[in-house]
Design an enzyme around this catalytic site. Structure first.
Site, mmCIF file in Angstrom:
data_model
loop_
_atom_site.group_PDB
_atom_site.id
_atom_site.type_symbol
_atom_site.label_atom_id
_atom_site.label_comp_id
_atom_site.label_asym_id
_atom_site.label_seq_id
_atom_site.Cartn_x
_atom_site.Cartn_y
_atom_site.Cartn_z
ATOM 1 N N SER A 177 0.219 7.858 0.229
ATOM 2 C CA SER A 177 0.001 8.785 1.053
ATOM 3 C C SER A 177 1.363 9.470 1.931
ATOM 4 C CB SER A 177 -1.097 8.591 2.329
ATOM 5 O OG SER A 177 -0.543 7.121 2.700
ATOM 6 N N ARG A 178 2.082 8.556 1.863
ATOM 7 C CA ARG A 178 3.409 8.896 2.660
ATOM 8 C C ARG A 178 4.665 8.586 1.557
ATOM 9 N NH1 ARG A 178 4.880 5.974 6.641
ATOM 10 N NH2 ARG A 178 3.166 4.342 6.884
ATOM 11 N N TYR B 29 11.844 -9.259 2.828
ATOM 12 C CA TYR B 29 11.818 -8.171 1.785
ATOM 13 C C TYR B 29 12.473 -8.345 0.663
ATOM 14 C CZ TYR B 29 12.082 -3.092 0.837
ATOM 15 O OH TYR B 29 11.737 -1.721 0.475
ATOM 16 N N SER C 94 13.202 -2.967 -5.239
ATOM 17 C CA SER C 94 14.145 -2.420 -4.460
ATOM 18 C C SER C 94 15.271 -2.874 -4.800
ATOM 19 C CB SER C 94 14.000 -2.609 -2.931
ATOM 20 O OG SER C 94 15.192 -2.449 -2.313
ATOM 21 N N VAL D 22 -3.813 -3.819 0.834
ATOM 22 C CA VAL D 22 -3.563 -4.387 -0.610
ATOM 23 C C VAL D 22 -3.300 -5.805 -0.609
ATOM 24 C CG1 VAL D 22 -2.705 -2.210 -1.624
ATOM 25 C CG2 VAL D 22 -0.972 -3.868 -0.566
ATOM 26 N N LYS E 123 10.704 -8.258 -3.030
ATOM 27 C CA LYS E 123 10.897 -7.489 -4.214
ATOM 28 C C LYS E 123 11.481 -8.210 -5.365
ATOM 29 C CE LYS E 123 9.640 -3.939 -1.723
ATOM 30 N NZ LYS E 123 8.499 -3.243 -2.347
HETATM 31 P P1 NAP Z 1 6.504 4.397 3.736
HETATM 32 O O1 NAP Z 1 7.042 5.738 4.075
HETATM 33 O O2 NAP Z 1 6.645 3.496 5.082
HETATM 34 O O3 NAP Z 1 4.973 4.370 3.365
HETATM 35 C C1 NAP Z 1 4.180 3.416 3.087
HETATM 36 C C2 NAP Z 1 3.061 3.667 2.612
HETATM 37 O O4 NAP Z 1 2.412 2.334 2.143
HETATM 38 C C3 NAP Z 1 2.035 4.510 3.217
HETATM 39 O O5 NAP Z 1 1.099 5.089 2.510
HETATM 40 C C4 NAP Z 1 0.997 3.192 3.776
HETATM 41 O O6 NAP Z 1 -0.191 3.572 4.357
HETATM 42 C C5 NAP Z 1 1.086 2.216 2.767
HETATM 43 N N1 NAP Z 1 0.980 0.771 3.052
HETATM 44 C C6 NAP Z 1 1.324 0.207 4.001
HETATM 45 N N2 NAP Z 1 0.950 -1.101 4.037
HETATM 46 C C7 NAP Z 1 -0.263 -1.105 3.516
HETATM 47 C C8 NAP Z 1 -1.148 -1.959 3.214
HETATM 48 N N3 NAP Z 1 -1.251 -3.137 3.575
HETATM 49 N N4 NAP Z 1 -2.103 -1.514 2.208
HETATM 50 C C9 NAP Z 1 -2.229 -0.363 1.485
HETATM 51 N N5 NAP Z 1 -1.410 0.682 2.054
HETATM 52 C C10 NAP Z 1 -0.407 0.364 2.734
HETATM 53 O O7 NAP Z 1 7.302 3.600 2.765
HETATM 54 P P2 NAP Z 1 8.252 4.335 1.628
HETATM 55 O O8 NAP Z 1 9.757 4.355 2.103
HETATM 56 O O9 NAP Z 1 7.817 5.532 0.844
HETATM 57 O O10 NAP Z 1 8.382 2.990 0.438
HETATM 58 C C11 NAP Z 1 7.342 2.895 -0.376
HETATM 59 C C12 NAP Z 1 7.718 1.796 -1.525
HETATM 60 O O11 NAP Z 1 9.165 1.877 -1.937
HETATM 61 C C13 NAP Z 1 7.507 0.567 -0.738
HETATM 62 O O12 NAP Z 1 7.103 -0.570 -1.451
HETATM 63 C C14 NAP Z 1 9.175 0.032 -0.452
HETATM 64 O O13 NAP Z 1 9.399 -1.054 -0.036
HETATM 65 C C15 NAP Z 1 9.803 0.718 -1.708
HETATM 66 N N6 NAP Z 1 11.222 1.149 -1.110
HETATM 67 C C16 NAP Z 1 11.489 1.821 -0.350
HETATM 68 C C17 NAP Z 1 12.873 2.326 -0.178
HETATM 69 C C18 NAP Z 1 13.275 3.118 0.916
HETATM 70 O O14 NAP Z 1 14.594 3.520 1.158
HETATM 71 N N7 NAP Z 1 12.328 4.243 1.564
HETATM 72 C C19 NAP Z 1 13.669 1.662 -1.222
HETATM 73 C C20 NAP Z 1 13.467 0.777 -1.832
HETATM 74 C C21 NAP Z 1 12.215 0.466 -2.204
HETATM 75 P P3 NAP Z 1 -0.508 4.212 5.981
HETATM 76 O O15 NAP Z 1 0.292 5.467 5.964
HETATM 77 O O16 NAP Z 1 -2.008 3.960 5.992
HETATM 78 O O17 NAP Z 1 0.090 2.928 6.769
#
Ligand code: NAP
Length: 254
Positions: free
Chosen positions: A25-26, A163, A150, A72, A167
């Site tokens: 969703s985000r 984290y 990551s 999850v 990961k």
């Molecule tokens: P984000 O913007 O914080 O979005 C997180 C998403 O995960 C939201 O849809 C949230 O739902 C959902 N979520 C969180 N906890 C949950 C749970 N317990 N059960 C179900 N849904 C849950 O994160 P993002 O930056 O897009 O990151 C997405 C993935 O990529 C993550 O695994 C993150 O570790 C990985 N990642 C991100 C980066 C980065 O720089 N952003 C880099 C490397 C890896 P709600 O809106 O309902 O809370």
């Protein structure tokens, strides 16, 4: 079928397929939901609590896509969600394990509940999801599992012990499950993004961000869409790739 229809179908290799995107969703998950919808799939958008964000992304998705609130980290909630998705769509072809959460701090000051939250959501959550989805994928003889790891899981980062552990654990998990399921027509791969602009990274202080960019050969953060195109590749084109980690980090981990 006309030539025009055939061409349009070639651009939509996931027509008739169902994709469950956790945290769809985000941020990165929302971009993946849009990308896989554009490739033709109906999307089951999982999220935790933010219904408004899920409604926003669903407005952009193929008709028949739907919202699935579930934590999850909760085995029963995941099992119920996957069963309901299967009942509604009849199959689950693409599973994107993207939901994640970040909690940080030096390891000797990291609260045990923060450690558990990060590991339970990212790593144990992946186990719950794969366990629930595999039987249907095996029955169909087809599946694409894509896990968001990551670069922090590859090279570490100070203040990110939980984290990084979660990961890095996912990378071992992906390899083991790829070896277990290849004979069933299922591929299991990871994406390891570098620094991507989302709500998760919005609170990184300017100095930390500058340090990351100075170490990144491309000298800029990634976009959620750049990660989503890697997910599309793994879902649509990478039929002979499994157990792989696709690093999408602008060169940060070099
Ligand atoms: P984000 O913007 O914080 O979005 C997180 C998403 O995960 C939201 O849809 C949230 O739902 C959902 N979520 C969180 N906890 C949950 C749970 N317990 N059960 C179900 N849904 C849950 O994160 P993002 O930056 O897009 O990151 C997405 C993935 O990529 C993550 O695994 C993150 O570790 C990985 N990642 C991100 C980066 C980065 O720089 N952003 C880099 C490397 C890896 P709600 O809106 O309902 O809370």
């Amino acid at each position: 079928m006309t030539a025009a229809t055939t061409q349009a179908d070639a651009l939509r290799p996931l027509l008739g397929r169902t994709a469950l995107v956790t945290g769809g969703s985000r941020g990165i998950g929302a971009a993946i939901s849009r990308e896989l919808s554009d490739a033709g799939a109906q999307i089951a958008v999982n999220f935790h609590t933010n219904h408004e964000a899920a409604a926003l992304v669903l407005a952009d998705l193929r008709q028949g896509s739907s919202p699935w609130p579930a934590d999850v980290a909760d085995a029963d909630a995941v099992e119920a969600m996957v069963a309901a998705v299967l009942e509604r769509y009849g199959s689950l072809d693409v599973l994107v394990i993207n939901a994640g959460i970040w909690r940080g701090g030096a390891v000797d000051r990291l609260a045990p509940e923060d450690w558990s939250l990060v590991v339970d959501t990212s790593l144990t959550g992946a186990y719950h999801l794969v366990r629930a989805a595999l039987p249907a994928m095996k029955r169909k003889g087809f599946g694409r599992v894509i896990v968001l790891s990551s670069v922090v899981g590859l090279v570490g980062h100070p203040g990110d012990s939980a984290y990084a552990a979660a990961k890095a654990g996912l990378l071992g998990f992906v390899k083991a499950v790829a070896k277990e399921t290849g004979r069933d027509g299922i591929t299991v791969n990871a994406i390891a993004p570098g620094f991507v602009e989302t709500e998760m990274t919005a609170e990184v202080p300017e100095r930390g961000r500058e340090r990351m960019m100075a170490r990144t050969p491309l000298r800029r953060p990634g976009t959620p869409e750049e990660i989503a195109s890697a997910a599309r590749f793994l879902a649509c084109d990478a039929s002979y790739v499994t157990g792989h980690t696709l690093v999408v980090d602008g060169g940060y981990s070099l």
